[in-house]
Design a protein around this motif. Structure first.
Motif, PDB file in Angstrom:
ATOM      1  N   ASP A  12      -2.161  32.255 -12.414  1.00  0.00           N
ATOM      2  CA  ASP A  12      -3.165  31.418 -11.751  1.00  0.00           C
ATOM      3  C   ASP A  12      -3.367  31.823 -10.285  1.00  0.00           C
ATOM      4  O   ASP A  12      -4.442  31.615  -9.734  1.00  0.00           O
ATOM      5  CB  ASP A  12      -2.773  29.940 -11.807  1.00  0.00           C
ATOM      6  N   LEU A  13      -2.344  32.392  -9.651  1.00  0.00           N
ATOM      7  CA  LEU A  13      -2.489  32.829  -8.263  1.00  0.00           C
ATOM      8  C   LEU A  13      -3.508  33.955  -8.147  1.00  0.00           C
ATOM      9  O   LEU A  13      -4.095  34.160  -7.092  1.00  0.00           O
ATOM     10  CB  LEU A  13      -1.153  33.309  -7.693  1.00  0.00           C
ATOM     11  N   GLU A  16      -7.252  31.879 -10.208  1.00  0.00           N
ATOM     12  CA  GLU A  16      -7.866  30.680  -9.616  1.00  0.00           C
ATOM     13  C   GLU A  16      -8.304  30.963  -8.184  1.00  0.00           C
ATOM     14  O   GLU A  16      -7.726  31.809  -7.501  1.00  0.00           O
ATOM     15  CB  GLU A  16      -6.868  29.522  -9.616  1.00  0.00           C
ATOM     16  N   ILE A 126       0.840  27.490  -2.965  1.00  0.00           N
ATOM     17  CA  ILE A 126       1.907  28.151  -3.721  1.00  0.00           C
ATOM     18  C   ILE A 126       3.193  27.381  -3.461  1.00  0.00           C
ATOM     19  O   ILE A 126       3.539  27.094  -2.313  1.00  0.00           O
ATOM     20  CB  ILE A 126       2.080  29.623  -3.297  1.00  0.00           C
ATOM     21  N   ASN A 139       4.488  29.410  -8.123  1.00  0.00           N
ATOM     22  CA  ASN A 139       3.590  28.602  -8.935  1.00  0.00           C
ATOM     23  C   ASN A 139       2.412  28.109  -8.104  1.00  0.00           C
ATOM     24  O   ASN A 139       2.546  27.897  -6.897  1.00  0.00           O
ATOM     25  CB  ASN A 139       4.324  27.383  -9.516  1.00  0.00           C
ATOM     26  N   TYR A 140       1.301  27.902  -8.782  1.00  0.00           N
ATOM     27  CA  TYR A 140       0.117  27.335  -8.137  1.00  0.00           C
ATOM     28  C   TYR A 140       0.159  25.829  -8.354  1.00  0.00           C
ATOM     29  O   TYR A 140       0.121  25.346  -9.478  1.00  0.00           O
ATOM     30  CB  TYR A 140      -1.138  27.962  -8.746  1.00  0.00           C
ATOM     31  N   HIS A 141       0.240  25.082  -7.256  1.00  0.00           N
ATOM     32  CA  HIS A 141       0.292  23.625  -7.326  1.00  0.00           C
ATOM     33  C   HIS A 141      -1.118  23.066  -7.155  1.00  0.00           C
ATOM     34  O   HIS A 141      -1.741  23.246  -6.114  1.00  0.00           O
ATOM     35  CB  HIS A 141       1.212  23.090  -6.208  1.00  0.00           C
ATOM     36  N   ARG A 142      -1.612  22.431  -8.199  1.00  0.00           N
ATOM     37  CA  ARG A 142      -2.943  21.816  -8.139  1.00  0.00           C
ATOM     38  C   ARG A 142      -2.788  20.351  -7.733  1.00  0.00           C
ATOM     39  O   ARG A 142      -2.195  19.567  -8.463  1.00  0.00           O
ATOM     40  CB  ARG A 142      -3.623  21.891  -9.502  1.00  0.00           C
ATOM     41  N   ARG A 150     -10.577  24.233  -3.593  1.00  0.00           N
ATOM     42  CA  ARG A 150     -10.910  24.932  -4.838  1.00  0.00           C
ATOM     43  C   ARG A 150     -12.409  25.229  -4.898  1.00  0.00           C
ATOM     44  O   ARG A 150     -12.826  26.316  -5.289  1.00  0.00           O
ATOM     45  CB  ARG A 150     -10.436  24.124  -6.045  1.00  0.00           C
ATOM     46  N   VAL A 160      -6.400  32.614  -5.017  1.00  0.00           N
ATOM     47  CA  VAL A 160      -5.346  31.934  -4.259  1.00  0.00           C
ATOM     48  C   VAL A 160      -4.538  32.933  -3.443  1.00  0.00           C
ATOM     49  O   VAL A 160      -4.334  32.758  -2.240  1.00  0.00           O
ATOM     50  CB  VAL A 160      -4.414  31.134  -5.199  1.00  0.00           C
ATOM     51  N   TYR A 161      -4.055  33.994  -4.089  1.00  0.00           N
ATOM     52  CA  TYR A 161      -3.162  34.905  -3.378  1.00  0.00           C
ATOM     53  C   TYR A 161      -3.862  35.608  -2.213  1.00  0.00           C
ATOM     54  O   TYR A 161      -3.234  35.879  -1.186  1.00  0.00           O
ATOM     55  CB  TYR A 161      -2.523  35.914  -4.343  1.00  0.00           C
TER      56      TYR A 161
END
Length: 190
Positions: A12-13, A16, A126, A139-142, A150, A160-161
């Motif tokens: 997801d990093l 997303e 993260i 981990n990607y924290h939503r 977003r 994200v990264y």
């Protein structure tokens, strides 16, 4: 999940999108939550050593919280976290109009301290997980309060990264970041 060296990275990093939008969220991530920001063990000493440099930027309530609770507290999971004001706002926060920001980072930006802010804050969204075998998970924290980030990230097409290049390099180095770029390219092809 992607494995890079001794790190497990959520795909997801790479997939997303995310780009902080302070005009929309007003820095609410420094105000809401069920605990303070996670701290690495070596950051606790740094917070204490650098306190005179960032204290002038803190709110009176934040100063009182630090002086009463200490530079860190241990949360319900046994982890070090930043102290909070009234179980809400980070003690190290300050306000610039309607926006909540980091007093430590303000002192850093003005050249008063070499410490930018806790790495967990710099890396957010993260979240790091330390496994018993020494492996680190990214981990990607939503979080609902980051919905504007977003949207902004999607509009700009920033994964994200990539939005978090600087803190990723700060914590893991240039080689790790280059490996994330290579992993993104691999995922795009497959």
């Amino acid at each position: 999940m992607i494995e890079i060296d001794d790190k497990i990275v959520s795909a997801d990093l790479l997939r997303e999108c995310f780009a902080c939008d302070l005009a929309q969220c007003k820095g609410i991530c420094c105000v809401e939550g069920n605990a303070g920001a996670p701290l690495e063990a070596d950051e606790v000493d740094t917070l204490e050593e650098e306190y005179p440099r960032y204290r002038p930027y803190m709110t009176p309530e934040g100063i009182e919280a630090v002086e009463r609770q200490g530079f860190m507290v241990v949360d319900a999971d046994g982890d070090y976290t930043t102290p909070l004001v009234d179980d809400a706002e980070c003690a190290y926060a300050y306000r610039d109009g309607e926006v909540t920001l980091c007093a430590i980072e303000k002192a850093w930006a003005e050249g008063k301290t070499p410490f930018r802010k806790p790495v967990s804050c710099h890396l957010y969204p993260i979240r790091l997980v330390q496994f018993s075998n020494g492996t680190v998970g990214l981990n990607y924290h939503r979080w609902s309060v980051c919905a504007p980030a977003r949207k902004c990230g999607s509009r700009l097409g920033i994964p994200v990264y990539k939005a978090l290049r600087e803190p990723i390099v700060r914590r893991f180095g240039e080689e790790f970041y280059a490996a994330l770029e290579a992993a993104e390219q691999f995922l795009k092809k497959h």
